[in-house]
Design a protein around this motif. Structure first.
Motif, PDB file in Angstrom:
ATOM      1  N   VAL A 158       0.925  -1.068   0.038  1.00 25.03           N
ATOM      2  CA  VAL A 158      -0.129   0.116   0.149  1.00 25.03           C
ATOM      3  C   VAL A 158       0.863   1.209  -0.048  1.00 25.03           C
ATOM      4  CG1 VAL A 158      -0.200   0.206   2.582  1.00 25.03           C
ATOM      5  CG2 VAL A 158      -1.876   1.188   1.107  1.00 25.03           C
ATOM      6  N   GLY A 159       0.575   2.144  -0.866  1.00 27.24           N
ATOM      7  CA  GLY A 159       1.227   3.173  -0.758  1.00 27.24           C
ATOM      8  C   GLY A 159       1.498   3.927  -2.396  1.00 27.24           C
ATOM      9  N   ARG A 160       2.650   4.442  -2.631  1.00 27.19           N
ATOM     10  CA  ARG A 160       3.079   5.130  -4.282  1.00 27.19           C
ATOM     11  C   ARG A 160       4.098   4.107  -4.435  1.00 27.19           C
ATOM     12  NH1 ARG A 160       2.597   9.357  -7.038  1.00 27.19           N
ATOM     13  NH2 ARG A 160       1.427  10.476  -5.615  1.00 27.19           N
ATOM     14  N   PHE A 161       3.736   3.664  -5.686  1.00 27.26           N
ATOM     15  CA  PHE A 161       4.584   2.499  -6.493  1.00 27.26           C
ATOM     16  C   PHE A 161       4.438   2.871  -7.778  1.00 27.26           C
ATOM     17  CE2 PHE A 161       1.028   0.396  -4.615  1.00 27.26           C
ATOM     18  CZ  PHE A 161       0.137   0.326  -5.670  1.00 27.26           C
ATOM     19  N   TYR A 162       5.474   2.187  -8.911  1.00 26.36           N
ATOM     20  CA  TYR A 162       5.122   2.456 -10.309  1.00 26.36           C
ATOM     21  C   TYR A 162       4.226   1.710 -10.888  1.00 26.36           C
ATOM     22  CZ  TYR A 162      10.060   4.367 -10.281  1.00 26.36           C
ATOM     23  OH  TYR A 162      11.205   5.065 -10.092  1.00 26.36           O
ATOM     24  N   VAL A 163       3.337   2.196 -11.930  1.00 26.13           N
ATOM     25  CA  VAL A 163       2.188   1.571 -12.673  1.00 26.13           C
ATOM     26  C   VAL A 163       2.849   0.333 -13.330  1.00 26.13           C
ATOM     27  CG1 VAL A 163       0.241   1.845 -13.911  1.00 26.13           C
ATOM     28  CG2 VAL A 163       0.875   3.508 -12.271  1.00 26.13           C
ATOM     29  N   ALA A 164       2.258  -0.943 -13.232  1.00 29.66           N
ATOM     30  CA  ALA A 164       2.857  -2.076 -13.785  1.00 29.66           C
ATOM     31  C   ALA A 164       2.430  -2.354 -15.373  1.00 29.66           C
ATOM     32  CB  ALA A 164       2.659  -3.036 -12.901  1.00 29.66           C
ATOM     33  N   VAL A 165       2.643  -1.085 -16.148  1.00 32.22           N
ATOM     34  CA  VAL A 165       2.615  -1.329 -17.671  1.00 32.22           C
ATOM     35  C   VAL A 165       3.997  -0.883 -18.235  1.00 32.22           C
ATOM     36  CG1 VAL A 165       0.219  -0.880 -17.352  1.00 32.22           C
ATOM     37  CG2 VAL A 165       1.700   1.344 -17.781  1.00 32.22           C
ATOM     38  N   GLY A 166       3.928  -1.423 -19.463  1.00 29.83           N
ATOM     39  CA  GLY A 166       5.034  -1.248 -20.261  1.00 29.83           C
ATOM     40  C   GLY A 166       6.335  -1.700 -19.726  1.00 29.83           C
ATOM     41  N   THR A 167       7.623  -1.326 -20.019  1.00 26.36           N
ATOM     42  CA  THR A 167       8.993  -1.538 -19.712  1.00 26.36           C
ATOM     43  C   THR A 167       9.541  -1.047 -18.465  1.00 26.36           C
ATOM     44  OG1 THR A 167      10.105  -0.395 -21.398  1.00 26.36           O
ATOM     45  CG2 THR A 167       9.350  -2.693 -22.022  1.00 26.36           C
ATOM     46  N   LEU A 168       9.237   0.548 -18.431  1.00 27.89           N
ATOM     47  CA  LEU A 168       9.904   1.341 -17.642  1.00 27.89           C
ATOM     48  C   LEU A 168       9.577   1.060 -16.285  1.00 27.89           C
ATOM     49  CD1 LEU A 168      10.006   4.693 -19.761  1.00 27.89           C
ATOM     50  CD2 LEU A 168      11.870   3.238 -19.152  1.00 27.89           C
ATOM     51  N   SER A 169       8.405   0.314 -16.065  1.00 28.27           N
ATOM     52  CA  SER A 169       8.140  -0.078 -14.514  1.00 28.27           C
ATOM     53  C   SER A 169       8.976  -1.155 -13.789  1.00 28.27           C
ATOM     54  CB  SER A 169       6.720  -0.338 -14.493  1.00 28.27           C
ATOM     55  OG  SER A 169       6.519  -1.650 -15.316  1.00 28.27           O
ATOM     56  N   GLU A 170       9.852  -1.543 -14.769  1.00 28.49           N
ATOM     57  CA  GLU A 170      10.837  -2.755 -14.447  1.00 28.49           C
ATOM     58  C   GLU A 170      12.278  -2.112 -14.746  1.00 28.49           C
ATOM     59  OE1 GLU A 170      10.140  -5.516 -12.809  1.00 28.49           O
ATOM     60  OE2 GLU A 170       7.707  -5.209 -12.861  1.00 28.49           O
ATOM     61  N   PHE A 171      12.453  -1.545 -15.586  1.00 25.84           N
ATOM     62  CA  PHE A 171      13.731  -1.296 -16.143  1.00 25.84           C
ATOM     63  C   PHE A 171      13.866   0.264 -16.392  1.00 25.84           C
ATOM     64  CE2 PHE A 171      12.515  -5.357 -17.951  1.00 25.84           C
ATOM     65  CZ  PHE A 171      13.419  -6.291 -17.424  1.00 25.84           C
ATOM     66  N   SER A 172      14.276   0.943 -15.309  1.00 33.48           N
ATOM     67  CA  SER A 172      14.169   2.438 -15.421  1.00 33.48           C
ATOM     68  C   SER A 172      15.703   2.936 -15.065  1.00 33.48           C
ATOM     69  CB  SER A 172      13.344   3.067 -14.436  1.00 33.48           C
ATOM     70  OG  SER A 172      13.403   2.772 -12.946  1.00 33.48           O
ATOM     71  N   ARG A 173      16.461   2.105 -14.694  1.00 38.21           N
ATOM     72  CA  ARG A 173      17.860   2.613 -14.287  1.00 38.21           C
ATOM     73  C   ARG A 173      18.627   2.776 -15.709  1.00 38.21           C
ATOM     74  NH1 ARG A 173      20.213   1.844  -8.847  1.00 38.21           N
ATOM     75  NH2 ARG A 173      18.391   2.097  -7.464  1.00 38.21           N
ATOM     76  N   PRO A 174      19.456   3.647 -15.425  1.00 44.04           N
ATOM     77  CA  PRO A 174      20.346   3.801 -16.872  1.00 44.04           C
ATOM     78  C   PRO A 174      21.095   2.515 -17.343  1.00 44.04           C
ATOM     79  CG  PRO A 174      21.424   4.975 -14.929  1.00 44.04           C
ATOM     80  CD  PRO A 174      19.894   4.558 -14.392  1.00 44.04           C
ATOM     81  N   THR A 175      21.475   1.632 -16.375  1.00 44.43           N
ATOM     82  CA  THR A 175      22.119   0.284 -16.620  1.00 44.43           C
ATOM     83  C   THR A 175      21.324  -0.668 -17.244  1.00 44.43           C
ATOM     84  OG1 THR A 175      22.258  -0.045 -14.548  1.00 44.43           O
ATOM     85  CG2 THR A 175      24.207   0.715 -15.379  1.00 44.43           C
ATOM     86  N   ASP A 176      19.898  -0.328 -17.176  1.00 43.73           N
ATOM     87  CA  ASP A 176      18.771  -1.438 -17.431  1.00 43.73           C
ATOM     88  C   ASP A 176      18.520  -1.483 -19.349  1.00 43.73           C
ATOM     89  OD1 ASP A 176      18.596  -2.231 -14.994  1.00 43.73           O
ATOM     90  OD2 ASP A 176      16.728  -0.852 -14.637  1.00 43.73           O
TER      91      ASP A 176
END
Length: 450
Positions: A158-176
């Motif tokens: 419960v709280g604030r988190f990434y919306v689980a759509v697309g690729t950036l919800s899982e791979f947002s770091r620059p080394t991703d």
């Protein structure tokens, strides 16, 4: 020899102060003082808390051969300009109580070097200057949630988190990812690293299937536009986010095969009642003026569907995604948005019924080929982005080819132990018609990730 001084005699007790009896031999030593028992909450040992801190930072240097105004007839003018940007610094902190299955995560992002007020030139709004607080830099709490394990395979947050759509919800770091910037396709139709508040339930099957369900606050349709479709619907203009319209998210990822992740995701939620004012309502006779929307609201739900893939196998690295979006009653939303106040800071341009985005990148690690140890990674790569924010619109809306963009990118990405990295790439952007001048960009990015 002088006589020894006499011991001073004790004063006689007064009438008000009766004489005390001589102490008994057992009372010569004071009795030990026993402290009162501490409250149970204070006497408990502090629980074991496992803490983790990670962070990453990005710097970006870019050369562009085109002007800022892309809305001119024939496309942007020829130009030669440099841009430097302290893109972002992100700090992520986790605290876990393993014995209780609890975890707290906080992620704070500092964008563009700080905060302040800056002027922005909006060519989509006929070249008007807008003054916006967030454009001088932002400090954003992108994640802030508490998670509780439910058995061995499930977790509720419960709280604030990434919306689980697309690729950036899982791979947002620059080394991703291999490019100097996040993909232009995904960030061209939905918010970049999209975060919302609500509930999240995850379940991981032991044989390699991960399911994610979310109930989050919906978007605000006043921010939808021709060029960026639903990107501006992310509620950041006000202190409190409206959640009268909620959205449901479902995601399924197959993780059974080593180095491969592929799956689908879906998003559906209305966008009408999260507008700052109740200005998209149905009209009827004999309406009760004591009610905000006596005849109900115009429904404008947003639906997103995507298919995504990630590969990290041996020297190969690849990612890809196709996303389709549909907005119901987009014509009514466009008509009402055109009459919004300038002070709201939105585009006020027509929004299409549909949008389409697709992207993919492919790289091969040649570090060992050029004599580098396995601590180094060197990926020559290619990337393809396609985004159409007016994909098959209604007949009344002109299908403007300037909002159909294709970007071809080639480059090389280097990192040391996935900690320090440098990237260089060249991008060539074409619009949906040869009448628009192509745009070229050369970028250099560097930073750290740990």
């Amino acid at each position: 020899m002088a006589p020894a001084p006499e011991e001073p005699s004790s004063p006689a007790p007064s009438a008000e102060e009766p004489a005390q009896p001589p102490p008994s031999p057992a009372a010569k030593e004071p009795a030990p003082v026993t402290a009162a028992p501490a409250p149970a909450a204070l006497s408990r040992a502090r629980p074991k808390i496992d803490t983790f801190v990670t962070a990453y930072g990005e710097l970006l240097f870019g050369y562009h051969n085109y002007g800022l105004n892309q809305n001119r007839t024939g496309g942007a003018q020829r130009d030669s300009r440099l841009e430097f940007d302290t893109t972002r610094f992100v700090l992520e902190m986790k605290g876990a109580l393993p014995d209780y299955g609890l975890e707290v995560e906080v992620e704070v992002e500092f964008e563009h070097g700080g905060t302040g007020t800056a002027m922005e030139l909006e060519y989509e709004e006929f070249g008007e200057f807008d003054q916006e607080l967030d454009k001088g830099g932002e400090i954003l709490v992108e994640e802030l949630y508490i998670s509780k394990k439910l058995g061995d395979h499930a977790a509720l947050a419960v709280g604030r988190f990434y919306v689980a759509v697309g690729t950036l919800s899982e791979f947002s770091r620059p080394t991703d990812y291999l490019g100097t910037i996040r993909d232009e396709a995904e960030t061209g139709i939905i918010p970049n690293t999209w975060d919302e508040m609500g509930l999240r339930l995850r379940y991981k099957f032991p044989w390699g299937l991960r399911l994610t369900g979310q109930l989050v606050n919906g978007l605000d349709s006043t921010g939808f536009s021709s060029q960026l479709w639903a990107v501006g619907g992310h509620q950041r203009r006000f202190e409190v986010q409206r959640a009268t319209d909620m959205a449901l998210v479902f995601r399924a990822d197959v993780t059974h095969f080593d180095g491969f992740i592929f799956g689908v995701s879906a998003y559906h939620g209305d966008t009408t009642r999260n507008r700052p004012k109740a200005d998209l309502v149905k009209s009827c006779e004999e309406a009760n003026d004591r009610e905000v929307a006596p005849c109900g609201y115009v429904s404008a739900p947003l639906t997103l569907l995507d298919v995504h893939l990630s590969v990290a196998k041996g020297p190969w690295s690849a990612k890809g995604m196709v996303m389709y979006g549909h907005l119901k009653n987009a014509e009514l939303v466009s008509q009402r948005n055109a009459r919004l106040s300038n002070l709201l800071g939105v585009m006020r341009t027509p929004v299409s019924d549909n949008a389409l985005a697709a992207w993919g990148e492919l790289g091969y690690d040649i570090a060992s080929v050029v004599g580098l140890s396995n601590s180094h990674h060197l990926f020559p790569f290619v990337r393809y982005d396609y985004v159409d924010t007016q994909f098959k619109p209604r007949e009344e809306l002109y299908d403007n080819p300037r909002f159909r963009r294709t970007i071809y990118t080639v480059g090389v990405a280097y990192n040391l132990l996935n900690t320090v990295y440098a990237k260089l790439d060249f991008g060539h952007r074409r619009m949906g018609s040869n009448a628009f001048r192509p745009e070229n960009t050369l970028r250099l990015a560097t930073g750290f990730n740990y």
